[in-house]
Design a protein around this motif. Structure first.
Motif, PDB file in Angstrom:
ATOM      1  N   THR A 143      24.097 -70.530  50.886  1.00 49.16           N
ATOM      2  CA  THR A 143      24.489 -69.116  50.849  1.00 49.16           C
ATOM      3  C   THR A 143      25.189 -68.775  49.540  1.00 49.16           C
ATOM      4  O   THR A 143      25.138 -67.627  49.096  1.00 49.16           O
ATOM      5  N   ILE A 144      25.817 -69.767  48.923  1.00 45.24           N
ATOM      6  CA  ILE A 144      26.459 -69.549  47.622  1.00 45.24           C
ATOM      7  C   ILE A 144      25.406 -69.508  46.515  1.00 45.24           C
ATOM      8  O   ILE A 144      25.446 -68.651  45.636  1.00 45.24           O
ATOM      9  N   LEU A 145      24.453 -70.422  46.590  1.00 44.40           N
ATOM     10  CA  LEU A 145      23.414 -70.501  45.558  1.00 44.40           C
ATOM     11  C   LEU A 145      22.379 -69.393  45.667  1.00 44.40           C
ATOM     12  O   LEU A 145      21.857 -68.924  44.663  1.00 44.40           O
ATOM     13  N   TYR A 146      22.046 -69.007  46.872  1.00 46.89           N
ATOM     14  CA  TYR A 146      20.972 -68.034  47.117  1.00 46.89           C
ATOM     15  C   TYR A 146      21.484 -66.919  48.030  1.00 46.89           C
ATOM     16  O   TYR A 146      21.042 -66.773  49.175  1.00 46.89           O
ATOM     17  N   PRO A 147      22.422 -66.111  47.548  1.00 47.18           N
ATOM     18  CA  PRO A 147      23.080 -65.118  48.407  1.00 47.18           C
ATOM     19  C   PRO A 147      22.185 -63.989  48.904  1.00 47.18           C
ATOM     20  O   PRO A 147      22.559 -63.274  49.834  1.00 47.18           O
ATOM     21  N   THR A 148      20.999 -63.828  48.343  1.00 42.44           N
ATOM     22  CA  THR A 148      20.120 -62.754  48.808  1.00 42.44           C
ATOM     23  C   THR A 148      19.003 -63.258  49.725  1.00 42.44           C
ATOM     24  O   THR A 148      18.157 -62.482  50.143  1.00 42.44           O
ATOM     25  N   SER A 149      19.013 -64.539  50.034  1.00 42.38           N
ATOM     26  CA  SER A 149      17.964 -65.125  50.877  1.00 42.38           C
ATOM     27  C   SER A 149      18.332 -65.006  52.351  1.00 42.38           C
ATOM     28  O   SER A 149      19.297 -65.603  52.817  1.00 42.38           O
ATOM     29  N   TRP A 150      17.541 -64.278  53.107  1.00 43.61           N
ATOM     30  CA  TRP A 150      17.793 -64.145  54.548  1.00 43.61           C
ATOM     31  C   TRP A 150      17.651 -65.501  55.234  1.00 43.61           C
ATOM     32  O   TRP A 150      18.341 -65.798  56.207  1.00 43.61           O
TER      33      TRP A 150
END
Length: 77
Positions: free
Chosen positions: A44-51
Protein backbone atom coordinates in the motif's frame (compact mmCIF):
# COMPACT_ATOMS: atom_id res chain seq x y z
CA UNK A 1 13.70 0.17 8.09
CA UNK A 2 15.74 -1.67 5.48
CA UNK A 3 13.24 -0.91 2.76
CA UNK A 4 13.35 2.85 3.26
CA UNK A 5 17.12 2.85 2.91
CA UNK A 6 17.20 0.68 -0.23
CA UNK A 7 13.92 1.38 -2.03
CA UNK A 8 15.54 3.42 -4.81
CA UNK A 9 18.32 0.89 -5.46
CA UNK A 10 16.76 -0.75 -8.50
CA UNK A 11 20.08 -2.21 -9.65
CA UNK A 12 20.32 -4.46 -6.60
CA UNK A 13 16.68 -4.88 -5.58
CA UNK A 14 13.66 -5.72 -7.66
CA UNK A 15 10.14 -4.96 -6.48
CA UNK A 16 6.92 -6.03 -8.08
CA UNK A 17 3.40 -5.26 -6.94
CA UNK A 18 2.16 -8.68 -7.98
CA UNK A 19 5.03 -10.59 -6.37
CA UNK A 20 4.71 -8.74 -3.06
CA UNK A 21 0.97 -9.23 -3.14
CA UNK A 22 1.35 -12.94 -3.89
CA UNK A 23 3.92 -13.24 -1.09
CA UNK A 24 1.47 -11.72 1.37
CA UNK A 25 -1.24 -14.20 0.42
CA UNK A 26 1.19 -17.15 0.61
CA UNK A 27 2.39 -16.07 4.04
CA UNK A 28 -1.19 -15.81 5.19
CA UNK A 29 -1.98 -19.25 3.86
CA UNK A 30 1.06 -20.65 5.70
CA UNK A 31 -0.12 -19.03 8.97
CA UNK A 32 2.75 -16.52 9.19
CA UNK A 33 0.32 -13.81 10.22
CA UNK A 34 2.72 -11.05 11.27
CA UNK A 35 4.70 -11.28 8.04
CA UNK A 36 1.48 -11.70 6.07
CA UNK A 37 0.35 -8.31 7.33
CA UNK A 38 3.65 -6.55 6.64
CA UNK A 39 3.86 -7.50 2.95
CA UNK A 40 0.52 -5.97 1.89
CA UNK A 41 1.15 -3.00 4.16
CA UNK A 42 4.35 -2.37 2.21
CA UNK A 43 2.40 -2.76 -1.03
CA UNK A 44 0.00 0.00 0.00
CA UNK A 45 3.00 2.29 0.51
CA UNK A 46 4.62 1.37 -2.80
CA UNK A 47 1.45 1.23 -4.88
CA UNK A 48 -1.05 3.57 -3.18
CA UNK A 49 -3.40 3.75 -6.17
CA UNK A 50 -3.74 -0.02 -6.67
CA UNK A 51 -7.12 -1.35 -5.54
CA UNK A 52 -5.65 -4.88 -5.55
CA UNK A 53 -3.14 -4.21 -2.77
CA UNK A 54 -5.85 -2.76 -0.53
CA UNK A 55 -8.06 -5.75 -1.28
CA UNK A 56 -5.29 -8.17 -0.35
CA UNK A 57 -4.45 -6.22 2.81
CA UNK A 58 -8.15 -6.29 3.68
CA UNK A 59 -8.25 -10.06 3.21
CA UNK A 60 -5.19 -10.49 5.43
CA UNK A 61 -6.70 -8.28 8.11
CA UNK A 62 -10.02 -10.15 8.00
CA UNK A 63 -8.30 -13.51 8.29
CA UNK A 64 -6.36 -12.28 11.31
CA UNK A 65 -9.58 -11.08 12.94
CA UNK A 66 -8.93 -7.36 12.49
CA UNK A 67 -12.30 -6.52 10.97
CA UNK A 68 -12.35 -2.77 11.70
CA UNK A 69 -8.95 -2.33 10.04
CA UNK A 70 -10.04 -4.49 7.11
CA UNK A 71 -13.03 -2.23 6.48
CA UNK A 72 -10.66 0.73 6.24
CA UNK A 73 -8.73 -1.01 3.45
CA UNK A 74 -11.90 -1.17 1.38
CA UNK A 75 -12.38 2.59 1.72
CA UNK A 76 -9.03 3.32 0.03
CA UNK A 77 -8.37 4.30 -3.55
Amino acid sequence: MFFNVHKDDTETYYKSEQELNDLALELLEDKHEDAALEAPKLCTILYPTSWNVYDSFGIALLQTERKAEALEMYKNP
